[in-house]
Design a protein around this motif. Structure first.
Motif, PDB file in Angstrom:
ATOM      1  N   ILE A 167       0.847  -1.196   0.000  1.00 37.78           N
ATOM      2  CA  ILE A 167       0.000   0.000   0.000  1.00 37.78           C
ATOM      3  C   ILE A 167       0.880   1.242   0.000  1.00 37.78           C
ATOM      4  O   ILE A 167       1.747   1.396   0.871  1.00 37.78           O
ATOM      5  N   PRO A 168       0.672   2.152  -0.970  1.00 43.76           N
ATOM      6  CA  PRO A 168       1.473   3.385  -1.024  1.00 43.76           C
ATOM      7  C   PRO A 168       1.318   4.182   0.264  1.00 43.76           C
ATOM      8  O   PRO A 168       0.201   4.349   0.781  1.00 43.76           O
ATOM      9  N   PHE A 169       2.439   4.682   0.774  1.00 46.97           N
ATOM     10  CA  PHE A 169       2.399   5.389   2.050  1.00 46.97           C
ATOM     11  C   PHE A 169       3.494   6.458   2.102  1.00 46.97           C
ATOM     12  O   PHE A 169       4.572   6.294   1.521  1.00 46.97           O
ATOM     13  N   LEU A 170       3.187   7.534   2.748  1.00 46.24           N
ATOM     14  CA  LEU A 170       4.146   8.590   3.073  1.00 46.24           C
ATOM     15  C   LEU A 170       4.007   8.881   4.563  1.00 46.24           C
ATOM     16  O   LEU A 170       2.906   8.780   5.106  1.00 46.24           O
ATOM     17  N   PRO A 171       5.117   9.250   5.233  1.00 52.85           N
ATOM     18  CA  PRO A 171       6.445   9.511   4.698  1.00 52.85           C
ATOM     19  C   PRO A 171       7.183   8.234   4.313  1.00 52.85           C
ATOM     20  O   PRO A 171       6.732   7.118   4.607  1.00 52.85           O
ATOM     21  N   ILE A 172       8.304   8.432   3.654  1.00 54.36           N
ATOM     22  CA  ILE A 172       9.161   7.312   3.289  1.00 54.36           C
ATOM     23  C   ILE A 172       9.886   6.836   4.542  1.00 54.36           C
ATOM     24  O   ILE A 172      10.410   7.638   5.309  1.00 54.36           O
ATOM     25  N   PHE A 173       9.902   5.525   4.750  1.00 56.37           N
ATOM     26  CA  PHE A 173      10.641   4.947   5.874  1.00 56.37           C
ATOM     27  C   PHE A 173      11.843   4.169   5.352  1.00 56.37           C
ATOM     28  O   PHE A 173      11.785   3.568   4.271  1.00 56.37           O
ATOM     29  N   ASN A 174      12.873   4.132   6.143  1.00 58.46           N
ATOM     30  CA  ASN A 174      14.059   3.361   5.806  1.00 58.46           C
ATOM     31  C   ASN A 174      13.857   1.908   6.237  1.00 58.46           C
ATOM     32  O   ASN A 174      14.622   1.348   7.019  1.00 58.46           O
ATOM     33  N   ALA A 175      12.768   1.317   5.752  1.00 55.75           N
ATOM     34  CA  ALA A 175      12.385  -0.047   6.123  1.00 55.75           C
ATOM     35  C   ALA A 175      11.306  -0.500   5.165  1.00 55.75           C
ATOM     36  O   ALA A 175      10.765   0.288   4.373  1.00 55.75           O
ATOM     37  N   ALA A 176      10.963  -1.786   5.241  1.00 60.36           N
ATOM     38  CA  ALA A 176       9.962  -2.363   4.344  1.00 60.36           C
ATOM     39  C   ALA A 176       8.633  -2.560   5.064  1.00 60.36           C
ATOM     40  O   ALA A 176       8.591  -2.802   6.274  1.00 60.36           O
ATOM     41  N   TYR A 200       6.632  -1.849   9.850  1.00 60.60           N
ATOM     42  CA  TYR A 200       7.798  -1.746   8.968  1.00 60.60           C
ATOM     43  C   TYR A 200       8.996  -2.366   9.675  1.00 60.60           C
ATOM     44  O   TYR A 200       9.098  -2.341  10.904  1.00 60.60           O
ATOM     45  N   GLY A 201       9.902  -2.939   8.866  1.00 67.77           N
ATOM     46  CA  GLY A 201      11.075  -3.546   9.475  1.00 67.77           C
ATOM     47  C   GLY A 201      12.211  -3.702   8.482  1.00 67.77           C
ATOM     48  O   GLY A 201      12.012  -3.667   7.267  1.00 67.77           O
ATOM     49  N   GLN A 202      13.390  -3.883   9.020  1.00 67.46           N
ATOM     50  CA  GLN A 202      14.589  -4.133   8.215  1.00 67.46           C
ATOM     51  C   GLN A 202      15.031  -5.593   8.316  1.00 67.46           C
ATOM     52  O   GLN A 202      16.039  -5.976   7.732  1.00 67.46           O
ATOM     53  N   ALA A 203      14.277  -6.363   9.080  1.00 62.57           N
ATOM     54  CA  ALA A 203      14.586  -7.781   9.250  1.00 62.57           C
ATOM     55  C   ALA A 203      13.287  -8.515   9.551  1.00 62.57           C
ATOM     56  O   ALA A 203      12.234  -7.892   9.774  1.00 62.57           O
ATOM     57  N   PHE A 204      13.329  -9.853   9.555  1.00 58.43           N
ATOM     58  CA  PHE A 204      12.138 -10.660   9.820  1.00 58.43           C
ATOM     59  C   PHE A 204      11.839 -10.645  11.320  1.00 58.43           C
ATOM     60  O   PHE A 204      12.409 -11.420  12.085  1.00 58.43           O
ATOM     61  N   MET A 205      10.937  -9.742  11.698  1.00 58.30           N
ATOM     62  CA  MET A 205      10.549  -9.624  13.109  1.00 58.30           C
ATOM     63  C   MET A 205       9.079  -9.984  13.270  1.00 58.30           C
ATOM     64  O   MET A 205       8.274  -9.748  12.365  1.00 58.30           O
ATOM     65  N   PRO A 206       8.699 -10.511  14.426  1.00 57.96           N
ATOM     66  CA  PRO A 206       7.277 -10.741  14.692  1.00 57.96           C
ATOM     67  C   PRO A 206       6.518  -9.414  14.696  1.00 57.96           C
ATOM     68  O   PRO A 206       7.072  -8.366  15.058  1.00 57.96           O
ATOM     69  N   ILE A 207       5.266  -9.442  14.289  1.00 59.28           N
ATOM     70  CA  ILE A 207       4.411  -8.256  14.436  1.00 59.28           C
ATOM     71  C   ILE A 207       4.181  -8.082  15.931  1.00 59.28           C
ATOM     72  O   ILE A 207       3.740  -9.013  16.611  1.00 59.28           O
TER      73      ILE A 207
END
Length: 298
Positions: A167-176, A200-207
Protein backbone atom coordinates in the motif's frame (compact mmCIF):
# COMPACT_ATOMS: atom_id res chain seq x y z
CA UNK A 1 -71.64 91.26 -33.94
CA UNK A 2 -73.02 89.96 -30.70
CA UNK A 3 -74.33 86.92 -32.57
CA UNK A 4 -70.84 86.27 -34.01
CA UNK A 5 -69.24 86.52 -30.55
CA UNK A 6 -71.83 84.15 -29.17
CA UNK A 7 -71.04 81.59 -31.90
CA UNK A 8 -67.34 81.83 -31.16
CA UNK A 9 -67.96 81.29 -27.45
CA UNK A 10 -70.12 78.24 -28.09
CA UNK A 11 -67.50 76.81 -30.50
CA UNK A 12 -64.76 77.23 -27.88
CA UNK A 13 -66.84 75.43 -25.29
CA UNK A 14 -67.53 72.58 -27.68
CA UNK A 15 -63.85 72.20 -28.50
CA UNK A 16 -62.96 72.11 -24.81
CA UNK A 17 -65.55 69.42 -24.19
CA UNK A 18 -64.24 67.36 -27.06
CA UNK A 19 -60.72 67.68 -25.76
CA UNK A 20 -61.78 66.32 -22.36
CA UNK A 21 -63.40 63.28 -23.94
CA UNK A 22 -60.38 62.26 -26.14
CA UNK A 23 -57.72 59.71 -24.87
CA UNK A 24 -54.97 61.67 -23.14
CA UNK A 25 -51.84 61.30 -21.00
CA UNK A 26 -53.75 60.23 -17.91
CA UNK A 27 -54.73 56.89 -19.50
CA UNK A 28 -51.13 56.09 -20.60
CA UNK A 29 -49.44 57.06 -17.32
CA UNK A 30 -51.48 54.62 -15.26
CA UNK A 31 -50.32 51.47 -17.11
CA UNK A 32 -46.69 52.68 -16.94
CA UNK A 33 -46.90 52.98 -13.16
CA UNK A 34 -48.41 49.48 -12.87
CA UNK A 35 -45.71 48.01 -15.12
CA UNK A 36 -42.91 49.40 -12.93
CA UNK A 37 -44.53 47.93 -9.86
CA UNK A 38 -44.98 44.43 -11.27
CA UNK A 39 -41.78 43.93 -13.24
CA UNK A 40 -39.15 45.58 -11.06
CA UNK A 41 -39.99 45.37 -7.37
CA UNK A 42 -41.21 41.75 -7.20
CA UNK A 43 -38.42 40.51 -9.52
CA UNK A 44 -35.70 41.97 -7.31
CA UNK A 45 -37.26 40.56 -4.15
CA UNK A 46 -37.64 37.05 -5.61
CA UNK A 47 -34.11 36.98 -7.03
CA UNK A 48 -32.53 38.03 -3.76
CA UNK A 49 -34.51 35.47 -1.76
CA UNK A 50 -33.57 32.58 -4.08
CA UNK A 51 -29.90 33.58 -4.15
CA UNK A 52 -29.69 33.66 -0.36
CA UNK A 53 -31.36 30.25 -0.07
CA UNK A 54 -29.11 28.44 -2.56
CA UNK A 55 -25.69 29.95 -1.90
CA UNK A 56 -25.68 30.98 1.73
CA UNK A 57 -27.62 28.45 3.78
CA UNK A 58 -25.53 25.33 2.86
CA UNK A 59 -22.32 27.27 3.57
CA UNK A 60 -23.51 28.10 7.07
CA UNK A 61 -24.16 24.42 7.95
CA UNK A 62 -21.59 23.25 10.49
CA UNK A 63 -20.13 19.74 10.48
CA UNK A 64 -21.14 17.82 13.59
CA UNK A 65 -18.64 15.44 15.17
CA UNK A 66 -19.88 11.97 16.03
CA UNK A 67 -20.52 10.98 19.64
CA UNK A 68 -17.30 10.71 21.62
CA UNK A 69 -15.43 12.95 19.17
CA UNK A 70 -14.19 16.49 19.77
CA UNK A 71 -13.79 19.13 17.05
CA UNK A 72 -10.31 20.18 16.00
CA UNK A 73 -9.15 23.10 13.85
CA UNK A 74 -5.57 23.41 12.61
CA UNK A 75 -4.90 26.31 10.28
CA UNK A 76 -7.82 25.88 7.82
CA UNK A 77 -8.07 22.10 8.31
CA UNK A 78 -11.11 20.73 10.15
CA UNK A 79 -11.41 17.33 11.83
CA UNK A 80 -12.68 15.48 14.91
CA UNK A 81 -10.60 13.40 17.32
CA UNK A 82 -11.64 10.70 19.82
CA UNK A 83 -11.84 12.08 23.35
CA UNK A 84 -11.25 8.59 24.80
CA UNK A 85 -7.84 8.33 23.12
CA UNK A 86 -6.57 11.91 23.10
CA UNK A 87 -6.63 14.81 25.53
CA UNK A 88 -5.86 17.27 22.76
CA UNK A 89 -3.41 17.82 19.93
CA UNK A 90 -0.47 19.94 18.82
CA UNK A 91 -0.40 21.55 15.39
CA UNK A 92 2.67 22.63 13.47
CA UNK A 93 3.53 24.08 10.10
CA UNK A 94 6.69 22.25 9.08
CA UNK A 95 8.86 24.27 6.72
CA UNK A 96 10.33 22.74 3.58
CA UNK A 97 13.52 20.74 3.93
CA UNK A 98 14.96 20.63 0.40
CA UNK A 99 16.99 17.74 -1.02
CA UNK A 100 20.69 17.65 -0.32
CA UNK A 101 23.34 15.27 -1.72
CA UNK A 102 24.18 14.24 1.83
CA UNK A 103 20.56 13.49 2.78
CA UNK A 104 18.34 10.46 2.25
CA UNK A 105 14.85 10.88 0.67
CA UNK A 106 13.15 10.34 4.05
CA UNK A 107 15.00 13.33 5.50
CA UNK A 108 13.39 16.05 3.38
CA UNK A 109 9.86 17.29 2.82
CA UNK A 110 7.84 20.15 1.33
CA UNK A 111 6.01 22.71 3.49
CA UNK A 112 3.48 20.60 5.36
CA UNK A 113 1.00 20.50 8.23
CA UNK A 114 1.57 18.10 11.12
CA UNK A 115 -0.86 17.19 13.91
CA UNK A 116 0.21 15.17 16.97
CA UNK A 117 -2.31 13.72 19.44
CA UNK A 118 -1.68 14.24 23.15
CA UNK A 119 -2.51 11.67 25.84
CA UNK A 120 -2.51 8.78 23.38
CA UNK A 121 -2.72 5.41 25.22
CA UNK A 122 -0.31 3.23 23.17
CA UNK A 123 3.44 3.85 23.10
CA UNK A 124 5.48 2.81 20.09
CA UNK A 125 9.20 2.52 19.53
CA UNK A 126 9.13 3.96 16.01
CA UNK A 127 5.91 5.90 15.46
CA UNK A 128 3.93 8.68 17.13
CA UNK A 129 0.17 9.32 16.81
CA UNK A 130 0.60 11.80 13.95
CA UNK A 131 -1.31 13.10 10.93
CA UNK A 132 0.69 14.69 8.11
CA UNK A 133 -0.74 16.73 5.23
CA UNK A 134 1.52 17.10 2.19
CA UNK A 135 0.96 19.30 -0.87
CA UNK A 136 1.29 16.81 -3.73
CA UNK A 137 2.71 19.14 -6.39
CA UNK A 138 5.35 20.55 -4.04
CA UNK A 139 6.44 17.10 -2.86
CA UNK A 140 6.75 15.82 -6.44
CA UNK A 141 8.76 18.92 -7.35
CA UNK A 142 11.24 18.06 -4.58
CA UNK A 143 11.32 14.33 -5.27
CA UNK A 144 9.90 13.21 -8.66
CA UNK A 145 9.71 9.58 -7.47
CA UNK A 146 6.85 10.61 -5.16
CA UNK A 147 4.68 10.72 -8.29
CA UNK A 148 4.86 6.91 -8.38
CA UNK A 149 3.40 6.82 -4.85
CA UNK A 150 0.60 9.19 -5.86
CA UNK A 151 -0.24 7.31 -9.07
CA UNK A 152 -0.21 3.96 -7.26
CA UNK A 153 -2.54 5.26 -4.56
CA UNK A 154 -4.94 6.69 -7.15
CA UNK A 155 -5.07 3.31 -8.90
CA UNK A 156 -5.65 1.47 -5.62
CA UNK A 157 -8.45 3.81 -4.56
CA UNK A 158 -10.08 3.33 -7.95
CA UNK A 159 -9.83 -0.48 -7.87
CA UNK A 160 -10.71 -0.91 -4.16
CA UNK A 161 -8.58 -4.08 -4.15
CA UNK A 162 -9.40 -5.90 -0.87
CA UNK A 163 -6.02 -7.69 -0.76
CA UNK A 164 -3.29 -5.36 -1.99
CA UNK A 165 0.25 -6.72 -1.78
CA UNK A 166 1.64 -3.31 -0.87
CA UNK A 167 0.00 0.00 0.00
CA UNK A 168 1.47 3.39 -1.02
CA UNK A 169 2.40 5.39 2.05
CA UNK A 170 4.15 8.59 3.07
CA UNK A 171 6.44 9.51 4.70
CA UNK A 172 9.16 7.31 3.29
CA UNK A 173 10.64 4.95 5.87
CA UNK A 174 14.06 3.36 5.81
CA UNK A 175 12.39 -0.05 6.12
CA UNK A 176 9.96 -2.36 4.34
CA UNK A 177 6.20 -2.70 4.84
CA UNK A 178 5.87 -6.15 6.41
CA UNK A 179 2.07 -6.58 6.60
CA UNK A 180 -1.24 -5.20 5.33
CA UNK A 181 -4.02 -6.32 7.68
CA UNK A 182 -7.54 -5.00 8.36
CA UNK A 183 -7.56 -3.20 4.98
CA UNK A 184 -10.52 -0.83 4.60
CA UNK A 185 -11.33 2.00 2.19
CA UNK A 186 -12.63 5.21 3.76
CA UNK A 187 -14.22 8.37 2.45
CA UNK A 188 -13.43 11.62 4.24
CA UNK A 189 -15.17 14.96 3.79
CA UNK A 190 -13.30 15.93 0.62
CA UNK A 191 -11.40 12.84 -0.40
CA UNK A 192 -10.76 9.12 -0.19
CA UNK A 193 -8.20 6.92 1.50
CA UNK A 194 -7.23 3.47 2.66
CA UNK A 195 -6.42 2.33 6.19
CA UNK A 196 -4.60 -0.77 7.32
CA UNK A 197 -2.64 -2.22 10.22
CA UNK A 198 1.02 -2.67 9.41
CA UNK A 199 4.57 -2.80 10.64
CA UNK A 200 7.80 -1.75 8.97
CA UNK A 201 11.08 -3.55 9.47
CA UNK A 202 14.59 -4.13 8.21
CA UNK A 203 14.59 -7.78 9.25
CA UNK A 204 12.14 -10.66 9.82
CA UNK A 205 10.55 -9.62 13.11
CA UNK A 206 7.28 -10.74 14.69
CA UNK A 207 4.41 -8.26 14.44
CA UNK A 208 4.56 -6.74 17.89
CA UNK A 209 3.05 -4.21 20.27
CA UNK A 210 5.92 -1.73 20.13
CA UNK A 211 6.17 -1.50 16.33
CA UNK A 212 2.73 -2.08 14.77
CA UNK A 213 0.54 0.87 13.80
CA UNK A 214 -2.68 1.91 12.08
CA UNK A 215 -1.73 3.56 8.78
CA UNK A 216 -3.84 5.81 6.57
CA UNK A 217 -3.07 7.04 3.05
CA UNK A 218 -5.53 9.43 1.41
CA UNK A 219 -5.90 12.01 -1.35
CA UNK A 220 -8.22 14.99 -1.50
CA UNK A 221 -10.70 14.98 -4.38
CA UNK A 222 -8.88 17.81 -6.12
CA UNK A 223 -5.59 15.91 -5.97
CA UNK A 224 -3.88 18.73 -4.10
CA UNK A 225 -3.12 17.03 -0.80
CA UNK A 226 -1.91 13.67 0.49
CA UNK A 227 -3.03 12.84 4.04
CA UNK A 228 -1.15 10.22 6.03
CA UNK A 229 -1.62 8.98 9.57
CA UNK A 230 0.39 6.79 11.91
CA UNK A 231 -1.45 5.65 15.04
CA UNK A 232 0.31 3.02 17.20
CA UNK A 233 -1.93 0.03 17.96
CA UNK A 234 -1.68 -3.07 20.10
CA UNK A 235 -3.41 -6.45 19.98
CA UNK A 236 -3.45 -9.33 22.50
CA UNK A 237 -2.04 -11.73 19.89
CA UNK A 238 0.88 -9.57 18.80
CA UNK A 239 4.32 -10.33 20.20
CA UNK A 240 5.23 -8.32 23.29
CA UNK A 241 8.15 -6.66 21.54
CA UNK A 242 10.50 -7.09 18.58
CA UNK A 243 13.40 -8.58 20.54
CA UNK A 244 11.90 -11.68 22.15
CA UNK A 245 12.89 -14.78 20.19
CA UNK A 246 9.97 -16.77 18.75
CA UNK A 247 9.40 -20.25 20.19
CA UNK A 248 10.72 -21.96 17.05
CA UNK A 249 13.91 -19.87 17.03
CA UNK A 250 14.97 -17.04 14.73
CA UNK A 251 16.19 -19.26 11.91
CA UNK A 252 12.98 -21.27 11.52
CA UNK A 253 10.89 -18.12 12.02
CA UNK A 254 12.73 -16.30 9.22
CA UNK A 255 12.44 -19.22 6.83
CA UNK A 256 8.68 -19.37 7.31
CA UNK A 257 8.07 -15.63 7.56
CA UNK A 258 5.83 -15.38 4.48
CA UNK A 259 3.54 -18.09 5.82
CA UNK A 260 3.53 -16.42 9.24
CA UNK A 261 2.40 -13.09 7.73
CA UNK A 262 -0.24 -14.69 5.49
CA UNK A 263 -1.76 -16.57 8.43
CA UNK A 264 -1.65 -13.50 10.67
CA UNK A 265 -3.35 -11.29 8.07
CA UNK A 266 -6.12 -13.88 7.65
CA UNK A 267 -6.60 -14.15 11.40
CA UNK A 268 -6.67 -10.38 11.92
CA UNK A 269 -9.26 -10.00 9.16
CA UNK A 270 -11.70 -11.88 11.40
CA UNK A 271 -11.00 -9.69 14.44
CA UNK A 272 -13.47 -6.94 15.43
CA UNK A 273 -12.21 -3.37 15.43
CA UNK A 274 -12.34 -3.20 19.23
CA UNK A 275 -9.96 -6.16 19.57
CA UNK A 276 -7.27 -3.54 18.94
CA UNK A 277 -6.26 -0.70 21.19
CA UNK A 278 -7.32 1.91 20.25
CA UNK A 279 -10.53 0.70 18.65
CA UNK A 280 -9.91 0.98 14.90
CA UNK A 281 -13.45 2.33 14.42
CA UNK A 282 -12.60 5.42 16.50
CA UNK A 283 -9.50 6.05 14.39
CA UNK A 284 -11.58 5.56 11.23
CA UNK A 285 -14.08 8.15 12.45
CA UNK A 286 -11.25 10.61 12.96
CA UNK A 287 -9.88 10.16 9.45
CA UNK A 288 -13.36 10.31 7.91
CA UNK A 289 -13.94 13.70 9.53
CA UNK A 290 -11.07 15.49 7.78
CA UNK A 291 -11.67 18.48 5.55
CA UNK A 292 -8.55 19.88 3.86
CA UNK A 293 -9.62 22.89 1.77
CA UNK A 294 -7.82 24.16 -1.31
CA UNK A 295 -5.04 26.51 -0.25
CA UNK A 296 -4.63 24.89 3.18
CA UNK A 297 -0.87 25.13 2.63
CA UNK A 298 -0.03 28.44 0.87
Amino acid sequence: MKRFNLILMISALLLAALACSLPGQNTTETPEAVTEEVTEEPTEAVTEAVTEEVTEEPTEEAYTCAAGMLPGYAFSVEFCYPSSYATGFNQAFIAEVPPDPNMAPWDYNPDMIQLDLNGYPVPNEYHTPTIRIYPVADYVALEPNIQTTITSLQALLASQDPNPSGIPFLPIFNAAQMMQAQVSYLTFRNGQGIRFVTQYGQAFMPINNVSAFYAFSGLTDDGQYFISATFPVSHPDFAVDNMTEPAEGWQAFSENYETYITNLEAYLASQPSNAFTPDLAALDAMMESFLVPAGAIP
